[in-house]
Each structure stands twice: as structure tokens, then as C-alpha cells.
Design a protein around this motif. Structure first.
Motif, PDB file in Angstrom:
ATOM      1  N   ASP A   1     -21.954  63.545  -6.342  1.00 37.58           N
ATOM      2  CA  ASP A   1     -22.412  64.886  -6.716  1.00 37.58           C
ATOM      3  C   ASP A   1     -23.258  65.478  -5.596  1.00 37.58           C
ATOM      4  N   SER A   2     -24.104  64.623  -4.989  1.00 44.13           N
ATOM      5  CA  SER A   2     -24.960  65.082  -3.896  1.00 44.13           C
ATOM      6  C   SER A   2     -25.407  63.886  -3.067  1.00 44.13           C
ATOM      7  N   ALA A   3     -25.889  64.198  -1.877  1.00 38.21           N
ATOM      8  CA  ALA A   3     -26.434  63.194  -0.967  1.00 38.21           C
ATOM      9  C   ALA A   3     -27.709  63.758  -0.379  1.00 38.21           C
ATOM     10  N   GLN A   4     -28.638  62.863  -0.053  1.00 39.38           N
ATOM     11  CA  GLN A   4     -29.902  63.321   0.507  1.00 39.38           C
ATOM     12  C   GLN A   4     -30.380  62.320   1.547  1.00 39.38           C
ATOM     13  N   THR A   5     -30.824  62.838   2.675  1.00 40.78           N
ATOM     14  CA  THR A   5     -31.417  61.988   3.706  1.00 40.78           C
ATOM     15  C   THR A   5     -32.925  62.160   3.689  1.00 40.78           C
ATOM     16  N   SER A   6     -33.615  61.142   4.155  1.00 42.24           N
ATOM     17  CA  SER A   6     -35.054  61.244   4.406  1.00 42.24           C
ATOM     18  C   SER A   6     -35.348  60.460   5.676  1.00 42.24           C
ATOM     19  N   CYS A   7     -36.539  60.625   6.204  1.00 42.65           N
ATOM     20  CA  CYS A   7     -36.844  60.150   7.559  1.00 42.65           C
ATOM     21  C   CYS A   7     -36.764  58.636   7.723  1.00 42.65           C
ATOM     22  N   GLY A   8     -37.274  57.856   6.796  1.00 44.80           N
ATOM     23  CA  GLY A   8     -37.230  56.405   6.925  1.00 44.80           C
ATOM     24  C   GLY A   8     -38.162  55.824   7.968  1.00 44.80           C
ATOM     25  N   THR A   9     -39.136  56.603   8.414  1.00 46.80           N
ATOM     26  CA  THR A   9     -40.003  56.109   9.490  1.00 46.80           C
ATOM     27  C   THR A   9     -40.960  55.007   9.042  1.00 46.80           C
ATOM     28  N   SER A  10     -41.145  54.819   7.734  1.00 46.36           N
ATOM     29  CA  SER A  10     -42.016  53.732   7.277  1.00 46.36           C
ATOM     30  C   SER A  10     -41.245  52.434   7.032  1.00 46.36           C
ATOM     31  N   VAL A  11     -39.926  52.472   7.190  1.00 43.41           N
ATOM     32  CA  VAL A  11     -39.103  51.275   7.005  1.00 43.41           C
ATOM     33  C   VAL A  11     -39.211  50.409   8.256  1.00 43.41           C
ATOM     34  N   PRO A  12     -39.519  49.127   8.090  1.00 38.18           N
ATOM     35  CA  PRO A  12     -39.673  48.267   9.266  1.00 38.18           C
ATOM     36  C   PRO A  12     -38.338  48.025   9.970  1.00 38.18           C
ATOM     37  N   VAL A  13     -38.410  47.589  11.197  1.00 42.68           N
ATOM     38  CA  VAL A  13     -37.232  47.236  11.974  1.00 42.68           C
ATOM     39  C   VAL A  13     -36.919  45.758  11.711  1.00 42.68           C
ATOM     40  N   TYR A  14     -35.658  45.497  11.340  1.00 45.95           N
ATOM     41  CA  TYR A  14     -35.194  44.131  11.117  1.00 45.95           C
ATOM     42  C   TYR A  14     -33.951  43.895  11.944  1.00 45.95           C
ATOM     43  N   GLU A  15     -33.713  42.633  12.264  1.00 45.56           N
ATOM     44  CA  GLU A  15     -32.526  42.270  13.017  1.00 45.56           C
ATOM     45  C   GLU A  15     -31.554  41.530  12.108  1.00 45.56           C
ATOM     46  N   PHE A  16     -30.299  41.968  12.068  1.00 48.20           N
ATOM     47  CA  PHE A  16     -29.256  41.293  11.297  1.00 48.20           C
ATOM     48  C   PHE A  16     -28.867  40.008  12.020  1.00 48.20           C
ATOM     49  N   LYS A  17     -28.879  38.893  11.294  1.00 49.74           N
ATOM     50  CA  LYS A  17     -28.512  37.621  11.904  1.00 49.74           C
ATOM     51  C   LYS A  17     -27.101  37.201  11.505  1.00 49.74           C
ATOM     52  N   ARG A  18     -26.805  37.169  10.208  1.00 46.34           N
ATOM     53  CA  ARG A  18     -25.482  36.768   9.728  1.00 46.34           C
ATOM     54  C   ARG A  18     -25.393  37.014   8.231  1.00 46.34           C
ATOM     55  N   GLU A  19     -24.166  36.989   7.737  1.00 46.90           N
ATOM     56  CA  GLU A  19     -23.970  37.037   6.294  1.00 46.90           C
ATOM     57  C   GLU A  19     -24.168  35.629   5.737  1.00 46.90           C
TER      58      GLU A  19
END
Length: 172
Positions: free
Chosen positions: A125-143
Motif C-alpha cells: 500500500d505504501s513504503a517509507q524511508t527514514s535516515c537510519g543514522t542511529s543504526v550501528p554498522v555490522y559486518e555480515f559473516k555468513r548464513e
């Protein structure tokens, strides 16, 4: 900072394709909100207003129960890399089970994964973006491999039980 959309443009689809994990939220009319992380290359954009994801076995099945009750569903994608952003998709969900007519139409979009339960479809129905600047940086290692390994063993055990029953029933 936030921006609203009626559909998924190419930029939003590109953002989604770069994420290794997403979250699904549903809620019954009365009761707790169910929110679950999802991953393992199980998400597909079918068009600008329709997405599907391959739902895997694991814990409960609250998402499907809540969708069947009222259809309300929200999905969230969150960037954990250097470029912050959060994307939420709002809409009506539909559950497509393996014995449903639509199953083969949607399942062809996925590689085979042991432990598949159903496909969840979302009409946006709708989509919304927000800044996300408070989300920490993480590194993907594996599934993680545990679900796939468990599902293979479960299938093998069910197969053994069927073979054993067949042998006891039809072979003297």
C-alpha cells in the motif's frame, strides 16, 4: 528525513537487494505483535507493488495466523553498512501454501531450500524511508546452516518412517 512512496522504485529495489536480513511484523486484532527476522536469500520483488518471501520452518507460525486474521503486515529493511537507511513496506499479506494453486508460480523465483514452509506475498500500500543514522554498522559473516541441516534430517527421518511402514504393510 523520511520519504513516502506508493510503490518500490528501482532505487528502493536496489536497496532491498543489498540487505542480508529483513524483518516481518504482523499483529492479531487482540494480542501481541509478532516480529521476526528473515534471511537466506528468501526475498523477491515481483513488481513495483508486489513482493514475496519464502517463509521457512523454525519457531511458531504467527505471521501466517495473523495474516489470515486481518492481512496487515509491515516489513522493514535496515542498512547495517556504511550507508544508513531504513525502509518500511506496509500492506496486505497473503499466505501461499505448498498445496495452493499459486505455489509453483511463486516458488520458481527461489532456489531450493530445505525447511520451506510457505510463501508470504505482500501487496504494498505504501513504503517509507527514514535516515537510519542511529543504526550501528555490522559486518555480515555468513548464513547459519542449522535450519537447513535440521530440515534435511527431518525429511530423511520422515522418509525412513514411510519406507518402514511400506515394508511392514506391503512386503511379507
Amino acid at each position: 528525513m523520511s520519504e513516502s512512496f506508493n510503490e518500490l522504485n528501482k532505487e528502493l529495489q536496489g536497496f532491498i537487494s543489498r540487505q542480508k536480513m529483513f524483518f516481518v511484523a504482523t499483529a492479531p486484532e487482540n494480542g501481541n505483535i509478532a516480529i521476526s527476522p528473515k534471511c537466506m536469500d528468501t526475498f523477491r520483488c515481483l513488481d513495483l507493488k508486489t513482493i514475496i518471501y519464502l517463509d521457512l520452518k523454525g519457531s511458531g507460525n504467527n505471521t501466517a495466523m495473523n495474516i489470515q486474521e486481518n492481512g496487515r503486515m509491515t516489513m522493514m529493511f535496515c542498512s547495517f553498512d556504511k550507508d544508513p537507511m531504513i525502509l518500511r513496506l506496509y500492506g496486505k499479506g497473503e499466505v501461499v501454501r505448498q498445496n495452493d494453486v499459486k505455489w509453483s508460480e511463486y516458488y520458481r523465483h527461489f532456489r531450493h531450500i530445505h525447511g520451506k514452509r510457505q510463501i508470504i506475498l505482500l501487496k504494498i500500500d505504501s513504503a517509507q524511508t527514514s535516515c537510519g543514522t542511529s543504526v550501528p554498522v555490522y559486518e555480515f559473516k555468513r548464513e547459519r546452516s542449522k535450519l537447513n541441516a535440521w530440515a534435511k534430517l527431518n525429511i530423511m527421518e520422515i522418509g525412513k518412517q514411510k519406507v518402514s511402514k511400506f515394508l511392514k504393510t506391503y512386503i511379507v
